[in-house]
Design a protein around this motif. Sequence first.
Motif, PDB file in Angstrom:
ATOM      1  N   GLY A 169       0.793  -1.208   0.000  1.00  0.00           N
ATOM      2  CA  GLY A 169       0.000   0.000   0.000  1.00  0.00           C
ATOM      3  C   GLY A 169       0.834   1.271   0.000  1.00  0.00           C
ATOM      4  N   ARG A 170       2.156   1.137   0.192  1.00  0.00           N
ATOM      5  CA  ARG A 170       3.031   2.317   0.210  1.00  0.00           C
ATOM      6  C   ARG A 170       4.037   2.304  -0.944  1.00  0.00           C
ATOM      7  N   PHE A 171       4.532   1.130  -1.300  1.00  0.00           N
ATOM      8  CA  PHE A 171       5.546   1.004  -2.349  1.00  0.00           C
ATOM      9  C   PHE A 171       4.913   0.366  -3.589  1.00  0.00           C
ATOM     10  N   THR A 172       5.337   0.852  -4.767  1.00  0.00           N
ATOM     11  CA  THR A 172       4.844   0.304  -6.025  1.00  0.00           C
ATOM     12  C   THR A 172       6.012   0.025  -6.956  1.00  0.00           C
ATOM     13  N   ILE A 173       6.090  -1.201  -7.421  1.00  0.00           N
ATOM     14  CA  ILE A 173       7.133  -1.585  -8.375  1.00  0.00           C
ATOM     15  C   ILE A 173       6.557  -1.496  -9.786  1.00  0.00           C
ATOM     16  N   SER A 174       7.395  -1.076 -10.729  1.00  0.00           N
ATOM     17  CA  SER A 174       6.942  -0.998 -12.117  1.00  0.00           C
ATOM     18  C   SER A 174       8.135  -1.165 -13.041  1.00  0.00           C
ATOM     19  N   ARG A 175       7.844  -1.291 -14.313  1.00  0.00           N
ATOM     20  CA  ARG A 175       8.919  -1.466 -15.296  1.00  0.00           C
ATOM     21  C   ARG A 175       8.541  -0.788 -16.600  1.00  0.00           C
ATOM     22  N   ASP A 176       9.577  -0.365 -17.329  1.00  0.00           N
ATOM     23  CA  ASP A 176       9.413   0.168 -18.680  1.00  0.00           C
ATOM     24  C   ASP A 176      10.357  -0.631 -19.565  1.00  0.00           C
ATOM     25  N   ASN A 177       9.823  -1.622 -20.243  1.00  0.00           N
ATOM     26  CA  ASN A 177      10.668  -2.511 -21.041  1.00  0.00           C
ATOM     27  C   ASN A 177      11.342  -1.777 -22.192  1.00  0.00           C
ATOM     28  N   ALA A 178      10.697  -0.758 -22.721  1.00  0.00           N
ATOM     29  CA  ALA A 178      11.286   0.007 -23.827  1.00  0.00           C
ATOM     30  C   ALA A 178      12.560   0.719 -23.379  1.00  0.00           C
ATOM     31  N   LYS A 179      12.618   1.054 -22.099  1.00  0.00           N
ATOM     32  CA  LYS A 179      13.785   1.751 -21.559  1.00  0.00           C
ATOM     33  C   LYS A 179      14.686   0.821 -20.759  1.00  0.00           C
ATOM     34  N   SER A 180      14.325  -0.457 -20.667  1.00  0.00           N
ATOM     35  CA  SER A 180      15.084  -1.424 -19.845  1.00  0.00           C
ATOM     36  C   SER A 180      15.303  -0.881 -18.443  1.00  0.00           C
ATOM     37  N   THR A 181      14.261  -0.366 -17.881  1.00  0.00           N
ATOM     38  CA  THR A 181      14.351   0.302 -16.582  1.00  0.00           C
ATOM     39  C   THR A 181      13.220  -0.161 -15.667  1.00  0.00           C
ATOM     40  N   MET A 182      13.549  -0.345 -14.404  1.00  0.00           N
ATOM     41  CA  MET A 182      12.559  -0.657 -13.394  1.00  0.00           C
ATOM     42  C   MET A 182      12.512   0.464 -12.375  1.00  0.00           C
ATOM     43  N   TYR A 183      11.400   0.549 -11.675  1.00  0.00           N
ATOM     44  CA  TYR A 183      11.197   1.637 -10.733  1.00  0.00           C
ATOM     45  C   TYR A 183      10.627   1.106  -9.421  1.00  0.00           C
ATOM     46  N   LEU A 184      10.869   1.882  -8.366  1.00  0.00           N
ATOM     47  CA  LEU A 184      10.214   1.622  -7.089  1.00  0.00           C
ATOM     48  C   LEU A 184       9.731   2.955  -6.551  1.00  0.00           C
ATOM     49  N   GLN A 185       8.434   3.155  -6.595  1.00  0.00           N
ATOM     50  CA  GLN A 185       7.837   4.358  -6.024  1.00  0.00           C
ATOM     51  C   GLN A 185       7.570   4.095  -4.552  1.00  0.00           C
ATOM     52  N   MET A 186       8.128   4.939  -3.694  1.00  0.00           N
ATOM     53  CA  MET A 186       7.999   4.745  -2.252  1.00  0.00           C
ATOM     54  C   MET A 186       7.292   5.953  -1.648  1.00  0.00           C
ATOM     55  N   ASP A 187       6.170   5.719  -1.030  1.00  0.00           N
ATOM     56  CA  ASP A 187       5.375   6.781  -0.402  1.00  0.00           C
ATOM     57  C   ASP A 187       5.242   6.531   1.093  1.00  0.00           C
ATOM     58  N   SER A 188       4.857   7.573   1.813  1.00  0.00           N
ATOM     59  CA  SER A 188       4.640   7.474   3.264  1.00  0.00           C
ATOM     60  C   SER A 188       5.826   6.815   3.958  1.00  0.00           C
ATOM     61  N   LEU A 189       7.001   7.288   3.641  1.00  0.00           N
ATOM     62  CA  LEU A 189       8.225   6.687   4.165  1.00  0.00           C
ATOM     63  C   LEU A 189       8.360   6.916   5.667  1.00  0.00           C
ATOM     64  N   THR A 190       8.923   5.921   6.324  1.00  0.00           N
ATOM     65  CA  THR A 190       9.218   6.014   7.758  1.00  0.00           C
ATOM     66  C   THR A 190      10.689   5.691   7.973  1.00  0.00           C
ATOM     67  N   SER A 191      11.148   5.916   9.198  1.00  0.00           N
ATOM     68  CA  SER A 191      12.551   5.639   9.514  1.00  0.00           C
ATOM     69  C   SER A 191      12.867   4.154   9.334  1.00  0.00           C
ATOM     70  N   GLU A 192      11.859   3.303   9.445  1.00  0.00           N
ATOM     71  CA  GLU A 192      12.060   1.869   9.270  1.00  0.00           C
ATOM     72  C   GLU A 192      12.402   1.502   7.825  1.00  0.00           C
ATOM     73  N   ASP A 193      12.186   2.421   6.911  1.00  0.00           N
ATOM     74  CA  ASP A 193      12.504   2.176   5.509  1.00  0.00           C
ATOM     75  C   ASP A 193      13.937   2.557   5.158  1.00  0.00           C
ATOM     76  N   THR A 194      14.670   3.110   6.104  1.00  0.00           N
ATOM     77  CA  THR A 194      16.069   3.456   5.868  1.00  0.00           C
ATOM     78  C   THR A 194      16.881   2.201   5.579  1.00  0.00           C
ATOM     79  N   ALA A 195      17.542   2.193   4.421  1.00  0.00           N
ATOM     80  CA  ALA A 195      18.284   1.004   3.998  1.00  0.00           C
ATOM     81  C   ALA A 195      19.005   1.296   2.690  1.00  0.00           C
TER      82      ALA A 195
END
Length: 122
Positions: A66-92
Amino acid sequence: QVQLVESGGGLVQPGGSLRLSCEASGFTFYYYAIGWFRQAPGKEREGVSCLSRSGRTTYSLGSVKGRFTISRDNAKSTMYLQMDSLTSEDTAVYYCAAVWNGQSCPDRMDYWGKGTLVTVSS
């Protein structure tokens, strides 16, 4: 030469958002399932999210649903991770990875990036 290069990490305040990118080269990207992983200080690396060749999310860590979304753009050979509502526990350090056998994600991956640091702090 296979390469996965992450970008987009940095310092963000709690409650903020960040989008990570990972550009792939040296292999046929659209044939591979992809995943994002992270390793917090003093902890083992854990799988965050996996995405199949066709764009179906096949795995998501409970604490990021519900906070992170993974996606890909095959035309660009690129993947993404959209991270929302970040907390200190996500530090890494966040790593992108790819695997031929999509069912292997997150247990075993074929190729890995070197990681990008995400720090969530006020």
